[in-house]
Every structure is written in structure tokens, then in C-alpha cells.
Design an enzyme around this catalytic site. Structure first.
Site: not given
Ligand code: M6R
Length: 610
Positions: A487, A506
């Protein structure tokens, strides 16, 4: 993508066409044009840019006439320009077109070799020349000429054609792209969707692929491309004209965010039996015995509808205990997916026309799977292709950024999970009752969240300068993080990324510093402790945190600069609620930056190309 409007009747066509095009603006476009027949001649006006420019051109020269077609173009073949804008003209024929003619190169060469000189780079101009050539070669009328032209064309299209020789007639045809006909007392209209015609009539005819229709004032005759007569009954639409108006809101997007309680209520209405702890949805079209045999649910979708599908996977697995795969329809089409007759394939789409979703569904259907459409637009291509339809009842969604259709999709998919859970013996009536009760309470919680809009606006002012924003969530909150980020990027043009909170270490943690706002969805659900740890990691690196937290969770005050409060509800329904402040946040950031939130740059509402 492109929008088509046509009018034949007693009124002046030009204002009706421009008004209809205005209602199709949300589909996305870069140029516009009209062709008007004044009883003797065809006049064409085309302009580059917004409809305002076309309106100004039309103000400078009056175009009287009771027959006409109009078009908004979203460039595919040929850059956005006045020459490439539609209508395209050849001889006494004018054509507007939505879609792509796949064999355009061969047809263009053939026509060029035959002496035709093209005035544009578009594939559409080919249609005008083919129809003109058919008329010159003796086709009896415009319908026959269009049929001859269509027989040469490959691809997906919707077209509307006028001929100077027939001052009352529009010929329309569809193959894969949307087109509806509106029937008035003594007038007939055509449009790319219902919203374009609603202010004139609610009686619509939905053409089938391969149909060619002749429209005259108050009359419609439909044939196939090969000339066989077919009957297409008209349907009365229950969307009211005001549903497609802004109704006092500054933008459709804001109106549609506020319409979510009603969109969810309407989608649930008549489908829930709380006493029995069950869902009534015969329209899913699944025999109970088949429902119990399904080995896998395979959901296909794009964009926001894909995010709703990712949420649904949690529900289908935990409530209905059915293995569920969710795939981007555009990616499925790049593989050879192994659909089987034991799959329930669910296509999720607001428009019901998205090209990739439609294409992936076709493959699933051919493989023998039962296809269910969860779509918002009645009789759209995906709805027709599917064996069953579970319509979302969000009403017309005009803002390009999907909001109320997302939550209506979630409501429908939650119902599907309960429906399957009951039929597969995975869910007791008591458990189903608890799920359904929680679902029924969603609209009133949405009202509460919408009441906090002013606070969300104040947070948006802090976020507006950011060049990049990270959204984090775990479990059910992860797809909502993806949706919140989508959005924001759609309407504010800021880079935004949704990430599974557990994946932060990560990689994305490298991005975090004092200039990087991080929106963390951390309600008090089963993922809370782990998500709070991630939040601490963000704070330890000076990241700016906006947290979505359960009302009363004071412990987050030390970790987050801003907190958007959520009601305390069963965790499973949270996605229908957590998304609301994220939609508001995107809206307020975009409006603060002065963007056109209803028609963000480069985006189209209905994506009918690959
Ligand atoms: O009509 P569909 O739901 O199939 O459309 C899919 C996407 O194009 C759509 O969700 C798109 O991502 C929206 N602009 C999202 O706001």
C-alpha cells in the site's frame, strides 16, 4: 487498463462518453479520445494526458451527435501520444480497443504490403483497417465487416466500432477482455465495466467471449464471430450509482477504507448460521463428498489478492486441516504446475479479469481441478471460467490501491476455511461457532480503528520524509506486513518492504539505522514474544519503530516511538483489523506528499495484460 465507453440514443453522446470515461479513470490511462457521429460524418478528438485535457479540447469545438465511442488508453504498443491515442480511423471506420492483438506484426505487414499507410504504432489501428477493408470488399454491414476482421485476429480484446455509413450503430465484441452493455428505454450503452454505466442504467448484458453485438438505440442483437444468433439475457445489477461516487470523501481510497465494515458485513451476510456453527455457501459448487476428498487447496492470485491468499493459507491449514499452496499467478504460468483433479483451485481477484490469474485458472481447469472464484466483479472472466463463485460483496472499488476488497476477500476466505473444515470433519460446530462469532464482530472493531484515523495521520507526518520503510510481522501478521508495504509503495512512491520478522536477522537488519522507520505488527498473539525480540533488535540499532499493538500493552512504550492500538480479538481474525491502520498510514503519507492516491502513476486497476 484501457477503458471503453459507447453511446447510441436520443441524447448528445459527447458528455455521456466523457462522464463514462471519468468513471473508468481508475483503471489507469495515459491518453484519451472520442469519436462522434453527427448523422453525416465521424469526428475524432484525441489528447495526451488526463481527461481534463480532452474536456478542454472538446470545449473548444462542439461535437454534436447522438452516437459515439470514447476511450482511455494505457500504452502497450506505441508510446503514449496523441497519434497513438484511440479512436483509430481507417476510411469511414473508427475503432477503440482494450487488450492486445497478438498477431499484429503479421497483420500489419500484410496490410502494409497491400498499400495501407499506418498513422500510429498501435495494434488497434490494424482493426480499423481490417474492418474498412472488409466493408470495401462487400461486407453487408458493419457487423459482418467486424466479424470478418475478428476472424483474422488473435489475442485478447474488447472493441467498439463505428462506421460513417451507419449513424445509429455501434458494433462491440469481446474476447478475453471485459465489456458490458447497458440497456436503457430508448438508448444503449457499452462500457469496460459496470461503474461506467451505472448512472444511466442498472440493466446490463454481459457478453461471452467470441460475441459480437450490434447496438442500436434501445436494441441489442448478439451473434457469434461466425454469425450465429445468440441470446444474452440482461441482468439487473444491485450496485447503486452512489456506490461509484466519492460521497463527500476527498478520495475514493479514503472512502473505500471507511467502507470496510460494510464490505465485510455484506460478504458475511446470509452465509453464516451461528446456531448450527456452519457456513451456507452452495455457490462454491462443491459436492460435500468432493469437499471431503480434496487433497490440496491451491490458491492463485496477484498483488493484494495474493496477500489475502497468504493469510487464507493459515486458516485453511489450521481450521480446515487441508494442505494449502499459494502462488503468484504470474509465476505459476512460468512453470508446469502439477494440478490434479483432487485439487480445489481458488482464484482470488478483485476485478476477476487479471490476465495471469485467469490464465493460471485455465490451466488448472484443463487439468481437471475444481476451480472456485473469489471475486468482486459479477460475471467477470474468472467468475465465468470457474465452477463455483464465492463473491465478495464490497461494491465497486475505484481507488487503484485495493483496500475494502482485501478485507472482503479475507472475510470470504475465512468463510471458505470454516465451510471446508465442517465438511471435512476437521471442525466441530462449537469451534466453528467461535470462529464465526469472531468474524461477525470484525465490522464493529473496524469502526473503532477508523475512529483513530487522526492519530494515524499524525504518525504519517513523521513517516512521510522516509525514503524507505520496513514492515515486519510473523505468522498471520506477515502477509499483512507485505500488504502494508505494498500500500505504501503504491500510493506514496516510497520504497517499502514487507518481511517475515524471523528473517530480519538473515539480511534486512543491515539496513536498520536512525533513518529507517520500521513498522512492526506485534499484537498479543502466539507470535508476540518473538516479534518483540525483533523489535528490540531494531531499537538497539536506533531504528524508528511504529508498533501495532494490542490496546493496553503498555510494555511497548519503551520500544516504540509510535503505537497504533488494536482491539483485543481472537488472533485468527487479526488480519482483517491490523491492515486498517496500515491502509490509513499509506493514504496519509501519500496525501501529505501531494500524490494522486486514486490513480497512482504507472498503475492500472485491472491488469488485462501479462
Ligand atoms: O483484480 P485483482 O485482485 O486480480 O488485481 C490484482 C492486483 O493487480 C491488485 O491487487 C494490485 O496489486 C492492486 N493495485 C493492489 O492495491
Amino acid at each position: 487498463m484501457c477503458g471503453i465507453v459507447g453511446y447510441t440514443g436520443p441524447r448528445q453522446a459527447a458528455p455521456i462518453l466523457v462522464d463514462g470515461l471519468r468513471r473508468l479513470e481508475y483503471r489507469g490511462y495515459d491518453s484519451a479520445g472520442v469519436a462522434i457521429h453527427d448523422g453525416k460524418c465521424l469526428e475524432v478528438v484525441r489528447t495526451l494526458g488526463k481527461l481534463r485535457v480532452l474536456g478542454e479540447a472538446l470545449d473548444k469545438r462542439t461535437l454534436p451527435g447522438n452516437l459515439g465511442v470514447g476511450h482511455t488508453r494505457w500504452a502497450t504498443h506505441g508510446r503514449p501520444s496523441e497519434e497513438n491515442a484511440h479512436p483509430h480511423v481507417a476510411g469511414g471506420v473508427a475503432v477503440v480497443h482494450n487488450g492486445i492483438i497478438e498477431n499484429h506484426t503479421a497483420l500489419r505487414k500484410e496490410l502494409t504490403d497491400g498499400g495501407v499507410r499506418f498513422a500510429s504504432d498501435t495494434d488497434t489501428e490494424i482493426v480499423a483497417h481490417l474492418v474498412d477493408r472488409a466493408l470495401r470488399a462487400g461486407a453487408t454491414d458493419l457487423v459482418a465487416a467486424v466479424q470478418r476482421a475478428l476472424a483474422r485476429m488473435e489475442g485478447a480484446y474488447a472493441i467498439a466500432v463505428l462506421s460513417q455509413a451507419e449513424p445509429e450503430v455501434i458494433v462491440v465484441a469481446r474476447q478475453g477482455s471485459p465489456l458490458v452493455i447497458g440497456r436503457g428505454e430508448d438508448e444503449t450503452l457499452a462500457g469496460s465495466d459496470i461503474a461506467a454505466l451505472l448512472s444511466h442504467t442498472r440493466d446490463m448484458i454481459f457478453l461471452e467471449d467470441g460475441d459480437v453485438a450490434e447496438l442500436r438505440p434501445g436494441k441489442v442483437r448478439v451473434e457469434t464471430v461466425s454469425g450465429a444468433r445468440v441470446e444474452r439475457p440482461s441482468k439487473h445489477i444491485d450496485w447503486s450509482p452512489v456506490m461509484a461516487e466519492r460521497g463527500g470523501y476527498r478520495h475514493f481510497m479514503l472512502k473505500e477504507i471507511h467502507e470496510q465494515p460494510e464490505a465485510v458485513s455484506a460478504t458475511l451476510r446470509g452465509r453464516i448460521d451461528l446456531d448450527a456453527g456452519d457456513v451456507h455457501a452452495a455457490e462454491i459448487g462443491l459436492d460435500p463428498a468432493v469437499a471431503s476428498r480434496i487433497r490440496r487447496v491451491y490458491i492463485l492470485a496477484c498483488g493484494t489478492s495474493y496477500h489475502a491468499s497468504l493469510v487464507a493459507r493459515y486458516w485453511l491449514e489450521s481450521i480446515a486441516k487441508v494442505p494449502t499452496v499459494v502462488e503468484l499467478a504470474s509465476e505459476v504460468r512460468c512453470r508446469e504446475p502439477l494440478f490434479t483433479a483432487d485439487d480445489l483451485v481458488v482464484a482470488v481477484s478483485q476485478s476477476g479479469e487479471t490476465f495471469d490469474t485467469l490464465g493460471a485458472c485455465k490451466a488448472a481447469k484443463e487439468a481437471g481441478a475444481h476451480v472456485l472464484a473469489v471475486v468482486n466483479v459479477l460475471d467477470s472472466a474468472i467468475a465465468r471460467l470457474a465452477h463455483g463463485q464465492l463473491y465478495t460483496r464490497a461494491g465497486p472499488e475505484i481507488g487503484v490501491a485495493s483496500t475494502k476488497c482485501f478485507t472482503a476477500q479475507l472475510a470470504a476466505l475465512y468463510l471458505l476455511a470454516v465451510y471446508l473444515g465442517r465438511r471435512r470433519g476437521a471442525l466441530t460446530p462449537e469451534r466453528a461457532q467461535a470462529h464465526l462469532q469472531a468474524l461477525c464482530e470484525v465490522p464493529s472493531h473496524m469502526h473503532e480503528l477508523l475512529g483513530d484515523a487522526d492519530y494515524v495521520r499524525s504518525v504519517a507526518t513523521k513517516l512521510a520524509p522516509a525514503r524507505s520503510v520496513l514492515y515486519l510481522g510473523r505468522g498471520l501478521n506477515y502477509p499483512v506486513a507485505l500488504e502494508g508495504a505494498l500500500k505504501l509503495k503504491e500510493v506514496s512512491y516510497a520504497h517499502a518492504e514487507g518481511y517475515a520478522a524471523g528473517e530480519m536477522k538473515h539480511g534486512p537488519i543491515a539496513l536498520i539505522d536512525a533513518d529507517m522507520p520500521v513498522v512492526v505488527i506485534c499484537p498479543r498473539d502466539g507470535t508476540y514474544d518473538k516479534t518483540v525480540s525483533n523489535l528490540q533488535e531494531v531499537r538497539a540499532r536506533d531504528g524508528q519503530v511504529v508498533a501495532l499493538a494490542t490496546r493496553g500493552d503498555e510494555s511497548l512504550h519503551d520500544l516504540a516511538q509510535h503505537i497504533l492500538w488494536l482491539p483485543e480479538v481472537p488472533a485468527a481474525v487479526l488480519p482483517l483489523l491490523t491492515v486498517v491502520p496500515l491502509q490509513l498510514l499509506a493514504y496519509f503519507v501519500a496525501t501529505r506528499k501531494g500524490h494522486d492516491v486514486d490513480q497512482p502513476r504507472n498503475l492500472a486497476k485491472t491488469v488485462t495484460v501479462e
